[in-house]
Every structure is written in structure tokens, then in C-alpha cells.
Design an enzyme around this catalytic site. Structure first.
Site, short mmCIF file in Angstrom:
data_model
loop_
_atom_site.label_atom_id
_atom_site.label_comp_id
_atom_site.label_asym_id
_atom_site.label_seq_id
_atom_site.Cartn_x
_atom_site.Cartn_y
_atom_site.Cartn_z
N HIS A 1 8.59 4.40 4.90
CA HIS A 1 8.53 4.89 3.52
C HIS A 1 7.33 5.83 3.35
CE1 HIS A 1 8.89 4.40 -0.94
NE2 HIS A 1 7.59 4.61 -0.87
N GLU A 2 6.18 5.37 3.82
CA GLU A 2 4.97 6.19 3.69
C GLU A 2 5.05 7.45 4.55
OE1 GLU A 2 2.51 5.73 1.59
OE2 GLU A 2 3.53 3.96 0.79
N HIS B 1 6.70 10.20 2.62
CA HIS B 1 5.77 10.92 1.74
C HIS B 1 4.97 11.96 2.54
CE1 HIS B 1 6.61 8.55 -1.76
NE2 HIS B 1 6.15 7.42 -1.24
#
Length: 381
Positions: free
Chosen positions: A17-18, A21
Site C-alpha cells: 500500500h505504501e 503512494h
């Protein structure tokens, strides 16, 4: 229980998920200062193309520090064109959306691989297995029966059937059933489980099938869509008071998923899919400190054409994070107390050694005809 592999999987999904980003920020020209894999003291650090990569002592989860996302971070120049807060609202939204998108794309990819290589898929609204001694067995339901209605209410999905059964413990229900094309009606009285939700002791039928690439992609999209619908239904039930926070908590999801994770690679991969979609949905909630909360501030700025004061946004996110952490801890403690209470009750009820064991009718397992909406077995209607 296979908690360790599941915790490692959850940590991997958070790191992914990170990473979403990070990739989106770099593609859109936003500076990224650091990407940390895991948490705790740094055991290894290296720098590549301006980004500091850190490996934490505990390799679970991850975090990305995007330059200027925290306006009070030291060394942030408001005039820097690579600053996150200096970007257009559309760019900031894309960076924030990239994390949940990464989780969704991962789930889609895993499902695509499963469907093309061959996996078990559900037969919509069709009974697969029946727990001996359960209400379904007493009502003489059979594997292969297709359930079409509950008390005259037509069904669209197995999830809808699960919800109706769960909401009516101890109440007599009439099930409309099709058996080999012939309509029938049976009566059941769902038994309350340890959480007070109704169970009748059935699970959905699965068949093994290999899909072509195009059909597999459609099935994968439908699968993730059904998980989103189930998650939205759970959230709606929480908001309307039909489902308690203690009964629909992440601890319960982990416990149910851990059992499925130990039953084979296919089941474990479906656990990963469910957790990945759940993580994406969770971060899209418009709550402070989550991606959805930050996106809400960007949308407010877009509509009002005025930036929210940085100090206000920082305070809201900080307070929101503490509240969210408090809710998670409260739910976890409530679940732990409930587990301890059930364990004590079970130990008191055990017969003395050497005595004749009483006949016990077990309730239907939580992962069959009820349980967490984001089920580890997946949906494919």
C-alpha cells in the site's frame, strides 16, 4: 491457528500500500524522502535516487514519507515545486488514491492467476456442505439444493442469505428451495452462536473450473466487486446499529482467515485477496489520518477554493488517529474478554474424566452460513 503467516501477509499488504503512494508520487513529480519497510530501530539503510530506504528491525508493514505531506515537518519549503502541498488537487488525490489502488490491483492479479490456473468457484445460492446435527440437517436440506427465498423475500446472493439468517436467531424462517428443478419449502430456526448471530449449519457449494484469460478477468473484477459490496453492507450494518463493532471487528476477521489460511495454497491466496481489498476499503474511509480523510480535505479545498489551514488539518489527523487507535484497542480487548469468558464456560462444562460424555449438538461454524462479510473463501456469484 496460522497467525504468523497471516500477520506477515498483512504486513506485506501494508508495505505494498505504501509502495503505491511512493510510485505515484515519483511519477507525478512529488518528492519522496523515505520509504521504511517494517518498524522499530533501523537495521539497514541505503539511498537510491534521492529516496532513503530503511529496513526496520520488525519487518511488518511499512511507511512512506512524502515531502510536504506534513506541513509542519522541518525543512519543508512551501515554494518547492516538488512539495506535496504545492501540487494541484488532482495530483494530490492521485497520490492518496494510489495506496488503495495498489491493494486492489494486487487482489485482481492474484485472482486472475487463480482463475486462469484453475480454482474452486461458487455455485450461486447452492448448498454445499451441511453440519451434522445442525438446523439445516434437521430441516433435511441436501447438498445441491438452491435457496431462492427466505420468508418470501427473494435472494440475490449468498451474502444476503447469510445476513438474513444472522439477523434472526431463534426465529422460525421458511426457506424457498429448488431441488432438481422442483420447488420446496422448509422451515428452520437459526441457532444463536457465541456472538448471538443466527446459524443453520450450511456452506456454499464450490466447483473446480479453469477460465480463459478474458473470462478470468471478468470473474476477478466481479469477485473484488462482491467483496466491496459485502464490506459496504457490513459498514452499513454498523452505522444502522444492526451489527455491533465487537461482532464485526478485524480481530474476528483474522481468526476466521487464519483457519482458512491453513487449508491450502488456494485458500491462503483468497485470504490475501480478502485482506487486500479490506485494507483498500479501510483506507478509503473518510476518517482523519486515513487516505480517505486526507482526500476529503483536498475535496473541501477544491469546492471552497480555499486551503484548509495546515494547523487545523494536522490537529484533526492527530486526534483522529488517537481515536481510531482507541477504538481498535477497545474492540481487541472486548474480543479477548469474550474469548476468555467462552474458554472458562467451556472448561466448566467439560465432563469428569471417565464419565459418559453427553450428546452435544454443535452450532454451525462461523465461516459457513454466517460470519465476517469479507469472508476468506471469497465470492464469485
Amino acid at each position: 491457528m496460522h497467525y504468523l503467516p497471516l500477520l506477515l501477509t498483512l504486513g506485506f499488504l501494508v508495505a505494498l500500500h505504501e509502495l503505491g503512494h511512493l510510485v505515484a508520487a515519483r511519477l507525478l513529480g512529488v518528492r519522496v524522502d523515505r520509504y521504511t519497510l517494517g518498524f522499530g530501530p533501523a537495521v539497514f539503510t541505503w539511498k537510491f535516487r534521492g529516496i532513503e530506504y530503511v529496513l526496520g528491525a520488525v519487518p511488518l508493514g511499512g511507511s512512506t514519507r512524502i515531502h510536504g505531506m506534513n506541513p509542519h515537518e522541518p525543512g519543508v519549503d512551501a515554494a518547492d515545486p516538488t512539495n506535496f502541498s504545492a501540487q494541484r488537487p488532482s495530483k494530490r488525490l492521485l497520490v492518496l488514491l494510489a495506496g488503495p489502488l495498489a491493494n486492489w490491483l494486487f487482489a485482481l492479479g492474484v485472482l486472475l492467476a487463480l482463475y486462469t490456473s484453475g480454482t474452486h468457484v461458487v455455485v450461486p445460492l447452492t448448498v454445499g456442505t451441511i453440519t451434522p446435527g445442525s438446523e439445516a440437517a434437521r430441516a433435511q436440506l441436501l447438498p445441491g439444493d438452491r435457496i431462492v427465498s427466505v420468508d418470501g423475500q427473494s435472494l440475490e446472493s449468498w451474502g444476503g442469505f447469510v445476513e438474513l439468517i444472522a439477523q434472526n436467531p431463534g426465529r422460525e424462517l421458511k426457506l424457498g428451495v429448488e431441488r432438481q428443478g422442483e420447488p420446496r419449502e422448509v422451515t428452520v430456526r437459526p441457532r444463536p452462536d457465541e456472538r448471538g448471530e443466527g446459524r443453520i449449519g450450511v456452506s456454499q457449494q464450490y466447483v473446480y473450473r479453469v477460465h480463459g484469460t478474458g473470462q478470468a478477468l471478468l470473474q476477478a473484477v466481479a469477485h473484488t466487486g462482491n467483496l466491496v459490496i459485502e464490506g459496504s453492507r457490513m459498514l452499513s450494518g454498523l452505522l444502522q446499529g444492526r451489527r455491533s463493532v465487537a461482532n464485526a471487528n478485524p480481530v474476528g476477521l483474522v481468526k476466521q482467515s487464519s483457519g482458512a489460511a491453513g487449508s491450502g495454497l488456494g485458500s491462503f491466496l483468497r485470504v490475501m485477496v480478502s485482506l487486500s481489498v479490506a485494507l483498500a476499503l479501510f483506507h478509503l474511509l473518510p476518517l482523519p489520518s486515513l487516505d480517505g480523510g486526507r482526500m476529503l480535505f483536498v475535496l473541501i479545498e477544491t469546492v471552497s477554493r480555499r486551503k484548509v489551514p495546515p494547523r487545523v488539518e494536522t490537529v484533526v489527523h492527530a486526534v483522529g488517529f488517537l481515536v481510531l487507535l482507541g477504538v481498535v484497542l477497545t474492540v481487541a480487548l472486548a474480543d479477548l474478554r469474550q474469548h476468555i469468558r467462552r474458554s472458562r464456560t467451556a472448561s466448566v462444562a467439560l465432563p469428569d474424566a471417565g464419565s459418559e460424555s453427553p450428546a452435544v449438538t454443535l452450532p454451525a461454524p462461523a465461516a459457513s452460513d454466517g460470519g465476517m462479510p469479507l469472508r476468506a473463501d471469497g465470492l464469485g456469484e
